[in-house]
Scaffold this motif. Sequence first.
Motif, short mmCIF file in Angstrom:
data_model
loop_
_atom_site.label_atom_id
_atom_site.label_comp_id
_atom_site.label_asym_id
_atom_site.label_seq_id
_atom_site.Cartn_x
_atom_site.Cartn_y
_atom_site.Cartn_z
N PRO A 287 6.12 -1.39 -36.60
CA PRO A 287 6.80 -0.16 -37.00
C PRO A 287 8.18 0.04 -36.39
O PRO A 287 8.96 0.84 -36.87
CB PRO A 287 5.85 0.92 -36.47
CG PRO A 287 5.20 0.29 -35.27
CD PRO A 287 5.07 -1.17 -35.60
N ARG A 288 8.53 -0.71 -35.33
CA ARG A 288 9.73 -0.37 -34.58
C ARG A 288 11.01 -0.78 -35.30
O ARG A 288 11.93 0.01 -35.50
CB ARG A 288 9.70 -1.01 -33.19
CG ARG A 288 10.80 -0.50 -32.28
CD ARG A 288 10.69 -1.06 -30.89
NE ARG A 288 10.91 -2.50 -30.86
CZ ARG A 288 11.12 -3.19 -29.75
NH1 ARG A 288 11.12 -2.59 -28.59
NH2 ARG A 288 11.30 -4.50 -29.80
N THR A 289 11.08 -2.03 -35.71
CA THR A 289 12.28 -2.58 -36.34
C THR A 289 11.86 -3.42 -37.53
O THR A 289 11.05 -4.34 -37.39
CB THR A 289 13.08 -3.45 -35.35
OG1 THR A 289 13.40 -2.66 -34.20
CG2 THR A 289 14.36 -3.96 -35.98
N ALA A 290 12.42 -3.13 -38.69
CA ALA A 290 12.03 -3.86 -39.89
C ALA A 290 12.65 -5.25 -39.94
O ALA A 290 12.04 -6.21 -40.41
CB ALA A 290 12.44 -3.06 -41.13
N SER A 291 13.89 -5.37 -39.43
CA SER A 291 14.58 -6.66 -39.50
C SER A 291 15.77 -6.64 -38.55
O SER A 291 16.26 -5.59 -38.15
CB SER A 291 15.05 -6.95 -40.93
OG SER A 291 15.91 -5.92 -41.40
N VAL A 292 16.23 -7.83 -38.22
CA VAL A 292 17.46 -8.01 -37.46
C VAL A 292 18.27 -9.11 -38.14
O VAL A 292 17.76 -9.85 -38.99
CB VAL A 292 17.19 -8.38 -35.98
CG1 VAL A 292 16.52 -7.23 -35.25
CG2 VAL A 292 16.37 -9.67 -35.89
N ILE A 293 19.53 -9.20 -37.74
CA ILE A 293 20.41 -10.25 -38.23
C ILE A 293 20.68 -11.23 -37.11
O ILE A 293 20.90 -10.83 -35.96
CB ILE A 293 21.73 -9.66 -38.75
CG1 ILE A 293 21.49 -8.76 -39.96
CG2 ILE A 293 22.72 -10.78 -39.10
CD1 ILE A 293 20.98 -9.47 -41.20
N VAL A 294 20.66 -12.52 -37.43
CA VAL A 294 21.03 -13.56 -36.47
C VAL A 294 22.26 -14.28 -36.99
O VAL A 294 22.30 -14.73 -38.13
CB VAL A 294 19.88 -14.57 -36.26
CG1 VAL A 294 20.33 -15.68 -35.31
CG2 VAL A 294 18.64 -13.87 -35.72
N TYR A 295 23.29 -14.35 -36.13
CA TYR A 295 24.48 -15.15 -36.40
C TYR A 295 24.34 -16.48 -35.69
O TYR A 295 24.06 -16.52 -34.49
CB TYR A 295 25.75 -14.47 -35.90
CG TYR A 295 26.11 -13.16 -36.55
CD1 TYR A 295 25.81 -12.91 -37.89
CD2 TYR A 295 26.78 -12.18 -35.84
CE1 TYR A 295 26.17 -11.72 -38.49
CE2 TYR A 295 27.15 -10.98 -36.42
CZ TYR A 295 26.83 -10.75 -37.75
OH TYR A 295 27.18 -9.57 -38.35
#
Length: 330
Positions: free
Chosen positions: A46-54
């Motif tokens: 529930p906390r974070t749906a997604s992140v981006i990685v560079y």
Amino acid sequence: MRQFTETEALSGIVREALGAGIQVAGVDRLRGGSKKGVYRVHLEGPRTASVIVYSWAEAENFWPGAEDVDAAHPFAPASGLVPFLAAQRRLDRLGVRVPGVLLADDSRRRYPADVAVVEDVAGGTLEALLDTDPARAADVLSELAALLDVMHQQHSQRYGRVDVLERGDKASGVSCEQLVLERALEDLAEAVERDPRIGSAAAPLHDRLQELAVRVSPRMEHALIHSELGPDHVLVDASGHPVLIDIEGLMFFDVEWEHVFLQLRFGEHYPVLSRPGLDPARLDLFMLAMRLSLVAGPLRLLDGDFPHRALMRGIAEHNAKEALALLPLS
């Protein structure tokens, strides 16, 4: 065949950023990047749906390698964690919204390249919003204009990328206008070999560049510019605020360089971003230089295996026509 990063490697770096209990549900490599890989990592919970990685891995950079590149040159390829973090710090201090950095690592111990895990601004791009919801996009565009005012009001007697200036190095060249002229002449020479229409107008284009450069008066102060800001490099957050991305090229330079690019990329929406007091002589030189860059650059990219080939050809075709249209009528 290029080998991009594997899901397991991305999962490991995301767990480093968010905690060992994070579960990765899937990974998408996002389209469009030519210098770095951009991955959306979907998460369970529930906390974070997604992140981006560079990922600034060598395999993610589609540009042909250039020999003897001066890394301090304002037009040198701006890629890597160092310029990214320098730009992120500078913009954050100014209150210009950029994705929050959750982890940054250039040790190569956790991941085999420079890497950053950043906030996923999930509202899409301003480019898409201009098509789907013009009224909402107008508010974002107005706020973007205000953010650009904040940036462009930051001045320096030195020009160059912010990471170069932060470490005390001096950027190459004697002036912004001279650097633009030199680059334009190089782009012209390259375009002549690649595009017959440019080749047939090589002499008048060369003469026009020299003529426009002579008209530019010296300047001792430079503004902070993004340097490659199109509507595709502006995300919109859940509250409707603009968020700048692809910030590695942030530098102090002639503000007209920014405005020429804004004019090209925002088109009919540019008047909201336009400002009085710009130097017409610089605008004329920089516009022709930018057009030639957008012929030579995309065609150079096609020397390699960049996948979106029709897009690059279209950019080169359009800008070749526009460059020729800037020649005075004989």
